[in-house]
Design an enzyme around this catalytic site. Structure first.
Site, PDB file in Angstrom:
ATOM      1  N   GLY A 172      -5.982   4.219   2.963  1.00  0.00           N
ATOM      2  CA  GLY A 172      -4.870   4.946   3.570  1.00  0.00           C
ATOM      3  C   GLY A 172      -4.751   4.639   5.048  1.00  0.00           C
ATOM      4  O   GLY A 172      -5.021   3.523   5.475  1.00  0.00           O
ATOM      5  N   LEU A 173      -4.348   5.641   5.811  1.00  0.00           N
ATOM      6  CA  LEU A 173      -4.127   5.494   7.248  1.00  0.00           C
ATOM      7  C   LEU A 173      -3.193   4.332   7.557  1.00  0.00           C
ATOM      8  O   LEU A 173      -3.435   3.541   8.459  1.00  0.00           O
ATOM      9  CB  LEU A 173      -5.449   5.306   8.001  1.00  0.00           C
ATOM     10  CG  LEU A 173      -6.345   6.536   8.068  1.00  0.00           C
ATOM     11  CD1 LEU A 173      -7.617   6.208   8.803  1.00  0.00           C
ATOM     12  CD2 LEU A 173      -5.642   7.695   8.733  1.00  0.00           C
ATOM     13  N   CYS A 174      -2.153   4.214   6.762  1.00  0.00           N
ATOM     14  CA  CYS A 174      -1.175   3.180   7.075  1.00  0.00           C
ATOM     15  C   CYS A 174       0.227   3.767   6.982  1.00  0.00           C
ATOM     16  O   CYS A 174       1.149   3.140   6.492  1.00  0.00           O
ATOM     17  CB  CYS A 174      -1.331   1.966   6.172  1.00  0.00           C
ATOM     18  SG  CYS A 174      -1.601   2.369   4.463  1.00  0.00           S
ATOM     19  N   GLY A 175       0.377   4.990   7.439  1.00  0.00           N
ATOM     20  CA  GLY A 175       1.698   5.602   7.500  1.00  0.00           C
ATOM     21  C   GLY A 175       2.260   5.839   6.115  1.00  0.00           C
ATOM     22  O   GLY A 175       1.532   6.143   5.182  1.00  0.00           O
ATOM     23  N   PHE A 219       3.381   3.757   4.082  1.00  0.00           N
ATOM     24  CA  PHE A 219       3.375   2.515   3.314  1.00  0.00           C
ATOM     25  C   PHE A 219       3.263   2.749   1.809  1.00  0.00           C
ATOM     26  O   PHE A 219       4.125   2.344   1.023  1.00  0.00           O
ATOM     27  CB  PHE A 219       2.230   1.644   3.812  1.00  0.00           C
ATOM     28  CG  PHE A 219       2.053   0.357   3.068  1.00  0.00           C
ATOM     29  CD1 PHE A 219       2.950  -0.670   3.234  1.00  0.00           C
ATOM     30  CD2 PHE A 219       0.980   0.174   2.218  1.00  0.00           C
ATOM     31  CE1 PHE A 219       2.793  -1.860   2.560  1.00  0.00           C
ATOM     32  CE2 PHE A 219       0.816  -1.005   1.540  1.00  0.00           C
ATOM     33  CZ  PHE A 219       1.720  -2.026   1.713  1.00  0.00           C
TER      34      PHE A 219
END
Lengths: 310, 81
Positions: free
Chosen positions: A89-92, A94
């Protein structure tokens, strides 16, 4: 107004978070670079394959090759849908965007009375569909952010077999198209039945030139007429079609991997920026609070001294 | 003549050469400069590029294409050896 000590603690915590997001931004920037190189590196192969297939293809071949079989007149009944998401995760937004695109497509297909076999790649998609308790035909998380052609082959082989056997009428992939590091629209691509690429490109500017209308105007212009073909156009087409399907899946995997890093970099940059803004505000508030405390203490001391004098 | 060897992941070889020996589906095939336009399927085996920048590759699947002075080996699997 908040107490200075609490403010100090928040400032420290945000500073730490900012360090992490800043580092992740740098890491994704370098990973993005490499993933981008892979996207570019995969292009010559795709182009070469597309050129040759475009040259060899003729519309009347559709019935002879199982991979070109168009769905029957009474419509498609069963579609394989492959959704590619990231493992981390931690990709907005996406993954959320990819899942939304997949759900949109699924609703569209189900609205037409088509049943769907869902194949998931990547943890994020898997955990979403686990949450919604939807039955899933296959899932895998081992591909990660360095997909190889072998991964694509493994993924596509069972789907091609099912398509050829007639249990699936079409296969589609939902992936993030990598237009640039900031533009990665989720896209649905139909990989089966094969839509042959247009024959409008020529290698090395030699031989005869085909116009852009190559698809409508046919045989005399086709490059294959000038080739020595071994074993035969049909046999070549037959063994290159699976490669083409596989390559499309590979492209989807590679582009999604690059898009993931792009999305993560943007998300982390935004996080770093807003952490900076928050720090500014908190520091200002903290200093004001600190000053207020000092002023108050002074006032108390002066007041106390006055009182003693009196 | 100009030779490129392309795998799904990247372009493995790109440069001038005097001769190419490739494993076609039915046996070895040799390509020299000024070859006629040619398109054949590859089997698996050793691909040798000689003269200019030499190179040896283990290839499997895909095709070989000769157009003008260009030779393109587009293989499903390529290993440098």
């Amino acid at each position: 107004m908040a107490k200075p000590r609490e403010l100090r603690r928040r400032i420290r915590s945000i500073q730490n978070t900012r360090k992490i997001t800043k580092t992740m931004e740098l890491v994704s920037t370098s990973k993005l670079k490499r993933a981008q190189d892979r996207v570019v590196g995969a292009r010559p192969y795709a182009r070469a394959l597309a050129e040759v297939l475009g040259d060899l293809y003729a519309p009347d071949l559709a019935e002879r090759f199982p991979l070109l079989r168009q769905p029957a007149a009474d419509g498609t009944k069963r579609v394989g849908l492959v959704l590619i998401t990231s493992n981390r995760g931690l990709c907005g937004a996406f993954n959320a965007n990819l899942i939304r695109e997949a759900r949109r497509r699924m609703q569209e297909l189900e609205g037409q009375g088509v049943s769907i076999d869902l194949h998931l790649v990547g943890k994020k998609g898997i955990s979403y569909f686990k949450f919604t308790k939807r039955a899933v035909a296959s899932q895998r998380t081992d591909i990660g952010d360095k997909p190889t052609a072998a991964h694509a082959a493994e993924l596509v082989a069972p789907l091609m077999a099912q398509f050829q056997a007639g249990t699936l009428d079409a296969v589609e992939v939902v992936f993030a198209q990598f237009k640039s590091a900031v533009s990665t629209p989720p896209t649905t691509l139909r990989i089966l039945p094969v839509t042959p690429p247009r024959a409008d490109r020529r290698l090395g500017g030699s031989a005869v030139s085909t116009g852009t209308d190559a698809l409508s105007a046919q045989p005399p212009n086709r490059l294959s007429a000038y080739y020595i073909l071994k074993p035969s156009a049909d046999a070549i087409l037959e063994s290159l079609l699976p490669l083409y399907v596989r390559n499309q899946m590979f492209r989807a995997l590679v582009e999604t991997a690059a898009a993931e890093h792009g999305a993560r970099r943007t998300a982390m940059k935004n996080a770093t920026d807003s952490a900076g803004d928050m720090l500014d505000l908190l520091r200002r508030t903290y200093n004001r609070a600190r000053q207020a405390v000092i002023t108050q203490e002074l006032a108390e001391i002066v007041g106390g001294a006055e009182a003693l004098k009196g | 003549m100009h030779v490129t060897v392309i795998s799904p992941e990247r372009t493995v070889f790109d440069g001038p050469a005097d001769a190419v020996v490739a494993p076609a589906y039915d046996g070895q095939v040799g390509i020299l400069p000024r070859h006629a336009p040619f398109l054949t399927l590859l089997g698996s085996g050793m691909l040798t590029v000689s003269g200019g920048e030499a190179g040896r590759f283990r290839v499997a699947g895909g095709f070989l294409q000769v157009v003008g002075d260009e030779v393109r080996v587009v293989a499903d699997r390529v290993e440098i050896s």
